[in-house]
Design an enzyme around this catalytic site. Structure first.
Site, PDB file in Angstrom:
ATOM      1  N   ARG A   1      11.691  -4.934   5.341  1.00 32.28           N
ATOM      2  CA  ARG A   1      11.719  -3.537   4.898  1.00 32.28           C
ATOM      3  C   ARG A   1      12.210  -2.520   5.910  1.00 32.28           C
ATOM      4  O   ARG A   1      12.632  -2.679   7.010  1.00 32.28           O
ATOM      5  CB  ARG A   1      10.053  -3.110   5.138  1.00 32.28           C
TER       6      ARG A   1
ATOM      7  N   LYS B   1       0.749  -1.226   0.130  1.00 31.63           N
ATOM      8  CA  LYS B   1      -0.032   0.090   0.043  1.00 31.63           C
ATOM      9  C   LYS B   1       0.948   1.112   0.152  1.00 31.63           C
ATOM     10  O   LYS B   1       0.723   2.294  -0.741  1.00 31.63           O
ATOM     11  CB  LYS B   1      -0.720  -0.069   1.221  1.00 31.63           C
TER      12      LYS B   1
ATOM     13  N   ARG C   1      10.967  -0.234  11.363  1.00 30.53           N
ATOM     14  CA  ARG C   1       9.797   0.054  11.914  1.00 30.53           C
ATOM     15  C   ARG C   1       9.891  -1.003  13.126  1.00 30.53           C
ATOM     16  O   ARG C   1      10.363  -2.198  13.135  1.00 30.53           O
ATOM     17  CB  ARG C   1       8.465  -0.150  11.351  1.00 30.53           C
TER      18      ARG C   1
ATOM     19  N   ARG D   1      -0.558  -8.436  13.187  1.00 30.54           N
ATOM     20  CA  ARG D   1      -1.133  -7.623  11.930  1.00 30.54           C
ATOM     21  C   ARG D   1      -2.004  -8.014  10.905  1.00 30.54           C
ATOM     22  O   ARG D   1      -3.170  -7.712  10.575  1.00 30.54           O
ATOM     23  CB  ARG D   1      -0.241  -6.496  11.743  1.00 30.54           C
TER      24      ARG D   1
ATOM     25  N   ARG E   1     -10.198   0.762   8.406  1.00 31.01           N
ATOM     26  CA  ARG E   1      -9.684  -0.658   8.753  1.00 31.01           C
ATOM     27  C   ARG E   1     -10.780  -1.391   9.463  1.00 31.01           C
ATOM     28  O   ARG E   1     -10.704  -2.537  10.015  1.00 31.01           O
ATOM     29  CB  ARG E   1      -8.464  -0.545   9.557  1.00 31.01           C
TER      30      ARG E   1
END
Ligand code: AP5
Length: 226
Positions: free
Chosen positions: A135, A21, A169, A180, A96
């Protein structure tokens, strides 16, 4: 009679953690002059700034759960009124929950806007853990990278701004990514049917490489703001 002005377009990117996203929203922003509104980024900024909302969100985010609708809506509502959103916004990670989707409808109705298009980024669960765990981003400009799938052209130097400082992160580890994903399936995936029923849902195969996904998504956005 005064000239009619077109209200800012509203796009929603739906997909689990790691679907791409953020990666795609930044490219859409650049190509179409839209503004990416990531509730994850807005919440991380609130945590870093130590605001009351940030203090309440921190532990929930670290556990991979969803922050309460009230906090998220207050943060998003503030940002949606900003002058730079005149052409349109790409909502990345919002809504969400069913409550957030209904609140968004109310907010848009009050400004004469509507949800123009919802792009559901279709992926398999298992590879998303690897995408999230690998990431990292440039600490200066926020450009996203991946240990395997998207490395800077010159190792250790950001392609976009030349920065040499990168960060990861706190919630990008296999355990939290699993939580998640569970939150996505339980609370967010039902929105696919909600928007399909409204006739605004488009599905994109987001298991393809980044450039292929980009082309598919840009083609859909161009139908609205081309
Ligand atoms: P948020 O920041 O929104 O995180 P997320 O939804 O978990 O999404 P990610 O940022 O992990 O994934 P992405 O789809 O953007 O993937 P990316 O493009 O980076 O939310 C974080 C937390 O904040 C939530 O857990 C929650 O606590 C809270 N929160 C946020 N919004 C909320 C809301 N509305 N309500 C309540 N709580 C909320 O890509 C991932 C990696 O894969 C990158 O390294 C990228 O280079 C790579 N990649 C991307 N596409 C591809 C591809 N096609 N092939 C190979 N690699 C790819």
């Amino acid at each position: 009679m005064g000239a009619q002005t077109t209200p800012p377009a509203v796009f929603i990117l739906l997909g689990p953690p790691g679907a791409g996203k953020g990666t795609q929203a930044r490219m859409l922003e650049e190509k179409f002059g839209l503004v990416q509104l990531s509730t994850g980024d807005l919440l991380r900024a609130a945590v870093a700034a130590g605001t009351e909302a940030g203090k309440q969100a921190k532990a929930v985010m670290e556990a991979g759960g969803l922050v309460s609708d009230d906090i998220v809506l207050a943060i998003l509502r503030d940002r949606m009124g900003d002058a730079d959103t005149k052409r349109g916004v790409i909502l990345d990670g919002f809504p969400r929950t069913a409550g957030q989707a209904e609140a968004l409808d109310g907010l848009l109705a009050s400004t004469g806007q509507r949800v123009n298009s919802v792009i559901s980024m279709e992926v398999e669960d298992a590879p998303m853990i690897a995408r999230v765990a690998g990431r990292y981003t440039c600490a200066d400009c926020g450009e996203g990278y991946h240990d395997t799938f998207k490395q800077p052209a010159k190792a250790g130097v950001c392609d976009k701004c030349g920065g040499t400082d990168f960060k990861r992160r706190a919630d990008d580890n296999a355990e939290t990514a699993g939580a998640r994903l569970n939150a996505y399936h339980a609370q967010t995936a039902p929105l696919i049917a909600y928007y399909k029923g409204r006739g605004v849902l488009e599905e994109v195969d987001a298991m393809a490489d980044i450039a292929t996904v980009r082309d598919a998504m840009q083609a859909r956005v161009a139908q609205v703001v081309g």
